[in-house]
Design a protein around this motif. Structure first.
Motif, PDB file in Angstrom:
ATOM      1  N   GLN A  96       0.573  -1.424   0.104  1.00 31.12           N
ATOM      2  CA  GLN A  96       0.311   0.356   0.011  1.00 31.12           C
ATOM      3  C   GLN A  96       0.638   1.080  -0.192  1.00 31.12           C
ATOM      4  O   GLN A  96       0.389   1.838  -0.242  1.00 31.12           O
ATOM      5  CB  GLN A  96      -0.852  -0.165   0.958  1.00 31.12           C
ATOM      6  CG  GLN A  96      -1.553  -1.195   1.909  1.00 31.12           C
ATOM      7  CD  GLN A  96      -2.860  -0.739   2.253  1.00 31.12           C
ATOM      8  OE1 GLN A  96      -2.157  -0.723   3.083  1.00 31.12           O
ATOM      9  NE2 GLN A  96      -4.105  -1.242   2.688  1.00 31.12           N
ATOM     10  N   LEU A  97       1.721   1.023   1.258  1.00 42.33           N
ATOM     11  CA  LEU A  97       2.903   2.305   0.479  1.00 42.33           C
ATOM     12  C   LEU A  97       3.420   2.768  -0.777  1.00 42.33           C
ATOM     13  O   LEU A  97       3.410   3.566  -1.198  1.00 42.33           O
ATOM     14  CB  LEU A  97       4.035   2.145   2.173  1.00 42.33           C
ATOM     15  CG  LEU A  97       5.025   2.792   2.029  1.00 42.33           C
ATOM     16  CD1 LEU A  97       4.250   4.602   2.249  1.00 42.33           C
ATOM     17  CD2 LEU A  97       6.271   2.556   3.058  1.00 42.33           C
ATOM     18  N   LEU A  99       2.260   1.824  -3.900  1.00 42.37           N
ATOM     19  CA  LEU A  99       1.317   2.286  -4.648  1.00 42.37           C
ATOM     20  C   LEU A  99       1.366   4.127  -4.075  1.00 42.37           C
ATOM     21  O   LEU A  99       0.841   4.936  -5.200  1.00 42.37           O
ATOM     22  CB  LEU A  99      -0.120   2.017  -4.146  1.00 42.37           C
ATOM     23  CG  LEU A  99      -0.188   0.780  -4.837  1.00 42.37           C
ATOM     24  CD1 LEU A  99      -1.124   0.144  -4.603  1.00 42.37           C
ATOM     25  CD2 LEU A  99      -0.946   0.923  -6.342  1.00 42.37           C
ATOM     26  N   ALA A 100       1.068   4.177  -3.044  1.00 42.09           N
ATOM     27  CA  ALA A 100       1.184   5.779  -2.043  1.00 42.09           C
ATOM     28  C   ALA A 100       2.080   6.433  -3.152  1.00 42.09           C
ATOM     29  O   ALA A 100       1.686   7.844  -3.846  1.00 42.09           O
ATOM     30  CB  ALA A 100       0.745   5.828  -1.055  1.00 42.09           C
ATOM     31  N   VAL A 103       1.658   7.497  -6.663  1.00 41.11           N
ATOM     32  CA  VAL A 103       0.967   8.013  -7.049  1.00 41.11           C
ATOM     33  C   VAL A 103       1.248   9.628  -6.938  1.00 41.11           C
ATOM     34  O   VAL A 103       0.512  10.420  -8.123  1.00 41.11           O
ATOM     35  CB  VAL A 103      -0.715   7.625  -5.930  1.00 41.11           C
ATOM     36  CG1 VAL A 103      -1.721   8.626  -6.224  1.00 41.11           C
ATOM     37  CG2 VAL A 103      -1.941   6.845  -6.574  1.00 41.11           C
ATOM     38  N   ILE A 104       2.221   9.264  -6.167  1.00 44.42           N
ATOM     39  CA  ILE A 104       2.791  10.396  -5.595  1.00 44.42           C
ATOM     40  C   ILE A 104       3.287  11.241  -7.052  1.00 44.42           C
ATOM     41  O   ILE A 104       3.605  12.380  -7.402  1.00 44.42           O
ATOM     42  CB  ILE A 104       3.381  11.002  -4.488  1.00 44.42           C
ATOM     43  CG1 ILE A 104       2.597  10.926  -3.404  1.00 44.42           C
ATOM     44  CG2 ILE A 104       4.187  12.257  -4.228  1.00 44.42           C
ATOM     45  CD1 ILE A 104       2.957  10.745  -1.940  1.00 44.42           C
ATOM     46  N   GLY A 128       8.295   3.425  -6.276  1.00 42.27           N
ATOM     47  CA  GLY A 128       6.357   2.310  -5.389  1.00 42.27           C
ATOM     48  C   GLY A 128       6.530   1.824  -7.271  1.00 42.27           C
ATOM     49  O   GLY A 128       6.662   0.649  -6.347  1.00 42.27           O
ATOM     50  N   VAL A 190      -3.536   7.003 -11.227  1.00 42.51           N
ATOM     51  CA  VAL A 190      -4.296   7.406 -10.509  1.00 42.51           C
ATOM     52  C   VAL A 190      -5.722   6.633  -9.657  1.00 42.51           C
ATOM     53  O   VAL A 190      -5.234   6.334  -8.118  1.00 42.51           O
ATOM     54  CB  VAL A 190      -4.166   9.128 -10.338  1.00 42.51           C
ATOM     55  CG1 VAL A 190      -4.983   9.292  -8.773  1.00 42.51           C
ATOM     56  CG2 VAL A 190      -2.873   9.750 -10.014  1.00 42.51           C
ATOM     57  N   VAL A 194      -5.737   3.999  -6.735  1.00 37.24           N
ATOM     58  CA  VAL A 194      -7.393   4.436  -5.479  1.00 37.24           C
ATOM     59  C   VAL A 194      -8.026   2.914  -5.558  1.00 37.24           C
ATOM     60  O   VAL A 194      -8.040   2.219  -4.189  1.00 37.24           O
ATOM     61  CB  VAL A 194      -7.333   5.640  -5.491  1.00 37.24           C
ATOM     62  CG1 VAL A 194      -8.714   5.633  -4.285  1.00 37.24           C
ATOM     63  CG2 VAL A 194      -6.808   7.072  -5.483  1.00 37.24           C
ATOM     64  N   LEU A 197      -5.536   0.141  -3.470  1.00 34.90           N
ATOM     65  CA  LEU A 197      -5.560   0.524  -2.327  1.00 34.90           C
ATOM     66  C   LEU A 197      -6.782  -0.034  -1.341  1.00 34.90           C
ATOM     67  O   LEU A 197      -6.704  -0.960  -0.166  1.00 34.90           O
ATOM     68  CB  LEU A 197      -5.070   1.428  -2.200  1.00 34.90           C
ATOM     69  CG  LEU A 197      -3.857   2.205  -2.441  1.00 34.90           C
ATOM     70  CD1 LEU A 197      -4.016   4.059  -2.199  1.00 34.90           C
ATOM     71  CD2 LEU A 197      -2.784   1.655  -1.048  1.00 34.90           C
ATOM     72  N   GLN A 201      -6.498  -3.867   0.303  1.00 33.06           N
ATOM     73  CA  GLN A 201      -7.698  -3.040   2.365  1.00 33.06           C
ATOM     74  C   GLN A 201      -8.463  -4.616   2.800  1.00 33.06           C
ATOM     75  O   GLN A 201      -8.571  -5.167   3.888  1.00 33.06           O
ATOM     76  CB  GLN A 201      -7.578  -1.687   3.042  1.00 33.06           C
ATOM     77  CG  GLN A 201      -8.561  -1.949   3.750  1.00 33.06           C
ATOM     78  CD  GLN A 201      -7.262  -1.782   4.970  1.00 33.06           C
ATOM     79  OE1 GLN A 201      -5.628  -1.674   4.819  1.00 33.06           O
ATOM     80  NE2 GLN A 201      -7.453  -2.638   6.400  1.00 33.06           N
TER      81      GLN A 201
END
Length: 820
Positions: A96-97, A99-100, A103-104, A128, A190, A194, A197, A201
């Protein structure tokens, strides 16, 4: 049909020993594959739009190369770190990190207004992407056994193909649509990220290893510096400075020094980023080397296909995306089919060799393309490259995952990915520099022929639509010829990979994630003492899962399955075939037992491997299959009123055979031979015969330590890889060094019953002897080095001795009289 007991509502932890059902695996994979789709989509969207982006930013061919190299470099450097973290902390949190971060980086890239900002954003994207590329394979390895993993690798290939096909098309449409613009190429992924993610989860449930995290930051820094210096050198040599210059010496020398320091640092790191002991496994060493050369060709050559179609053939970005469909189609089809074949047979080497060979042919054919080459020819060449990539990429990782301990899956997988990405970064940088150099050369010659001495572009990538027809023809010809040169240099790299793959020893894929038998398995025979010695000492024989036909899951292997689902007065029938890699196994014995362990049926296969068993009623039963020179298999079946069709795959049981000789070639009789597994447990042992021969039978395929010792010889130990057949290993024992002598007392001659001790250089007692009536002592089987001999009986006397050469040293000691 054979059925498996219904799964629990929650996802079973892979470490629990209970295999996950197909549904559970697919639910957990959904988020992983969506995250992988985001990474590939963003890369392929940008690769097709990059010629337009570079032209719009008025950047050069070097910038074009570094937009890609920057991502590959950061991905390469961080992949081992992600892999190590995966062995230490929550894999779900890590992905998940990743992926974040991706995206950034995408958001920043969409705002880039100059080449430097774009390259920086691409580096962040690479951080990423490194996590996603490493963690997806690590998590799959945790959830799915190596034997079944080929099946799910096919799904990865399908996602890869979908994203790779859709990316260029979406990128082309975005670039060709005036009201969107190329910046949306970075924004388009993007929403998918999302969604990934959220899905992760809800669906990904893995056990978390709780132990202190120790990241090898020094190793990461050193390997980053070495890779960066190497890439900077190949990018600018020949343009910013000469190939033979002080800059070249400084960068190459610096890269070598940093690489050497990295190796030293890894030897002392408590949690090394790349554990060097893994490279003692021959398969991992050769696979990483092959991945390096495959990466050079895969990333380095395919990167410039967009430039070929847009700048050499004059196609629009959308059409350029459509033009690459043959390569993507070949990759999708070959990865899916090869994954099925690997899962069915458990064999992967032939697929690897075939894939790398087809890829070599494809690159060799692409080297002859020019701007006016017929498209149908280019399509066939790309199809070969895509088919080869589909058969090669995942299987190189799979054969490594099959031979490492479960707790090292993360670092082993990321090590292969690291070298593949490193090869890609080197390939993109080196081949990009080559492309820029050849384009300049061909363009200068072409323009001179039509009387033009400069294009006036300042080295930037040109816009074909803004050029006059004669100059445009020269530019197209230059790019077509230069891209052909790129493929010409990529082909030998894949050929080297083919040669390396030929030396990889094939070990059939395991049917379990653990290297230990699962709890509750049914053994074909009582487990003998594993530490027993003797020429044919046996080890405990675990029963592994039986591979089902028709794509069913592997059945549970517990003899203590749930009770009958419904007894009836009628009987059932079980029928099928017993095979080994598709070949029938005749004379295999099949035994049917009930949940209480009582035998209720028995059958023997015919020459075609077929068997038929009758069950006394309906319910749950355990079927055991065994045959000579094969590992036994066991599976739980649920028998109803209809016949159950159940095929069993038996893997050949390995064996270790060899000869122990001295340095003079003479056989060593009665040498002790011991085989230990990766945990140091003794699995088998024996001794050599009069000809120095030994045979350790019923050792399953895998990596073991073979230790041999004999009187008057130095002991020897080595790693051996046991395949499905008999593995032959020659052992040479060096003669043991010897210290002997006589203990004497002044005026009294030899001293009997004197206590003689031999101490090593650290002061540890190696051995103790008591002299006989002649005062003599003898220490044999010693290694070279510094020793100390002490004798008591009179006041203690100590004397040093250095064992060198043959080591047969005579060393007498004289004891003094006690004071009278």
């Amino acid at each position: 049909m054979a059925t498996v007991a219904s799964a629990e509502a929650r996802v079973t932890a892979p470490d629990s020993g209970v295999p996950m059902s197909h549904r559970q695996i697919m639910e957990a994979l959904s988020g992983l594959l969506l995250g992988l789709f985001v990474t590939i989509l963003s890369s392929t969207v940008v690769s097709n739009a990059l010629p337009t982006i570079i032209a719009d930013l008025h950047a050069s061919q070097t910038t074009y190369t570094w937009v890609i190299t920057g991502t590959l470099l950061s991905m390469t450097i961080t992949t081992p770190i992600w892999g190590k973290l995966a062995d230490l902390v929550s894999k779900k949190l890590l992905i998940q990190l990743a992926l974040a971060i991706f995206v950034i980086g995408s958001a920043i890239a969409g705002q880039a207004h100059n080449p430097a900002m774009l390259i920086t954003a691409r580096v962040i994207q690479g951080l990423g992407a490194g996590g996603l590329s490493a963690l997806v394979q690590v998590i799959m390895a945790v959830m799915i056994s190596p034997r079944e993993r080929g099946r799910y690798s096919g799904y990865m290939g399908a996602v890869f193909a979908l994203a790779t096909v859709g990316g260029p098309l979406i990128g082309g449409v975005i670039v060709d649509t005036s009201w969107l613009g190329w910046r949306w190429c970075f924004y388009v992924g993007v929403p998918f990220a999302v969604i990934a993610l959220i899905v992760l989860q809800k669906t990904l449930h893995l056990p978390v290893t709780k132990r202190k995290v120790k990241i090898d930051w020094l190793g990461a820094t050193l390997v980053s510096g070495a890779a960066a210096l190497l890439l900077l050198w190949v990018s600018f040599a020949g343009s910013k400075y000469d190939w033979l210059s002080w800059q070249t010496a400084a960068m190459l020398g610096g890269a070598v020094v940093l690489a050497a320091l990295f190796i030293v640092a890894e030897n002392f790191a408590s949690e090394p980023i790349v554990p060097l002991h893994l490279f003692r496994i021959r398969t991992l060493s050769l696979s990483t080397l092959a991945s390096l050369f495959v990466g050079v060709a895969m990333f380095g050559a395919t990167t410039f296909l967009s430039q070929y179609f847009q700048l050499a053939r004059g196609d629009s970005p959308t059409k350029a995306g459509l033009m690459t469909l043959p390569m993507i189609g070949g990759l999708a089809v070959s990865s899916t089919i090869s994954g099925r074949i690997v899962s069915t047979t458990g064999r992967w080497k032939n697929i690897l060799v075939l894939g790398a060979g087809v890829m070599t042919v494809g690159y060799g054919l692409l080297s002859i393309v020019r701007y006016d080459t017929a498209y149908w020819q280019v399509a066939i060449y790309m199809l070969c490259v895509g088919a080869g990539l589909g058969m090669t990429m995942q299987n190189l990782v799979l054969c490594v995952q099959n031979q490492v301990r479960p707790q090292e899956l993360g670092v082993a997988s990321s090590t292969v990915s690291f070298f593949r990405s490193l090869g890609g970064a080197i390939g993109v940088s080196a081949l990009g520099a080559l492309l820029g150099s050849r384009v300049t050369h061909y363009m200068t010659d072409g323009l001179a022929r039509i009387g033009v001495h400069t294009l006036g572009s300042g080295g930037s990538v040109p816009k074909l639509s803004a050029l006059p027809a004669p100059i445009r023809a020269v530019v197209q010809d230059s790019y077509g010829h230069a891209v052909g040169n790129v493929f010409m240099y990529a082909a030998p790299c894949v050929l080297i990979a083919v040669i390396v793959i030929l030396f990889i020893k094939e070990v059939p894929l395991r049917t379990s994630n653990s290297q230990e038998p699962p709890v509750g398995v049914v053994a074909a025979a009582p487990a003998p003492d594993a530490s027993a010695h003797g020429r044919h000492a046996r080890r405990p024989v675990p029963a592994s899962t039986a591979a089902l036909s028709n794509g069913q899951h592997t059945a549970a292997m517990s003899a203590y399955a749930s009770g009958p689902t419904g007894e009836s007065q009628g009987g059932g029938m079980i029928r099928g075939f017993v095979r080994n890699g598709g070949a029938p196994v005749p004379r295999a014995v099949l035994t049917l037992i009930d949940v209480g362990g009582r035998q209720i049926g028995r059958a023997i296969t015919g020459d075609d491997g077929r068997y038929v068993l009758s069950a006394p009623g309906t319910g749950s039963f355990v079927l055991i299959a065994a045959a000579g020179d094969h590992d036994p298999q066991a599976a739980t079946l649920v028998v109803g009123d209809q016949p159950v069709d159940f095929d069993v795959t038996l893997l050949g049981s390995g064996g270790l055979v060899g000869t122990v000789r001295g340095v003079d070639g003479a056989p060593v009789e009665d040498a002790t031979v011991v085989v230990t597994d990766g945990r140091g447990e003794v699995v088998a042992g024996g001794s050599t015969d009069a000809d120095g021969g030994f045979l350790v039978s019923a050792v399953t395929a895998g990596v073991y330590t073979l230790a041999v010792s004999a009187a008057t010889y130095r002991p020897a130990a080595m790693l051996v890889e046991v395949g499905s057949g008999r593995t032959h290993q020659e052992v040479e024992l060096l003669p043991g060094m010897r210290v002997h002598g006589t203990i004497r007392a002044e005026g009294r001659g030899p001293v009997p019953d004197a206590r003689v001790r031999l101490l090593d250089e650290a002061g540890n007692v190696v051995d103790v002897r008591t002299t006989g009536p002649d005062g003599e002592y003898d220490f044999t089987g010693l290694r070279g080095g510094r020793y100390t001999v002490t004798a008591t009986g009179y006041p203690v006397v100590a004397s040093g001795v250095d064992l060198t050469g043959d080591g047969d040293d005579s060393h007498d000691l004289w004891l003094g009289h006690p004071a009278e």
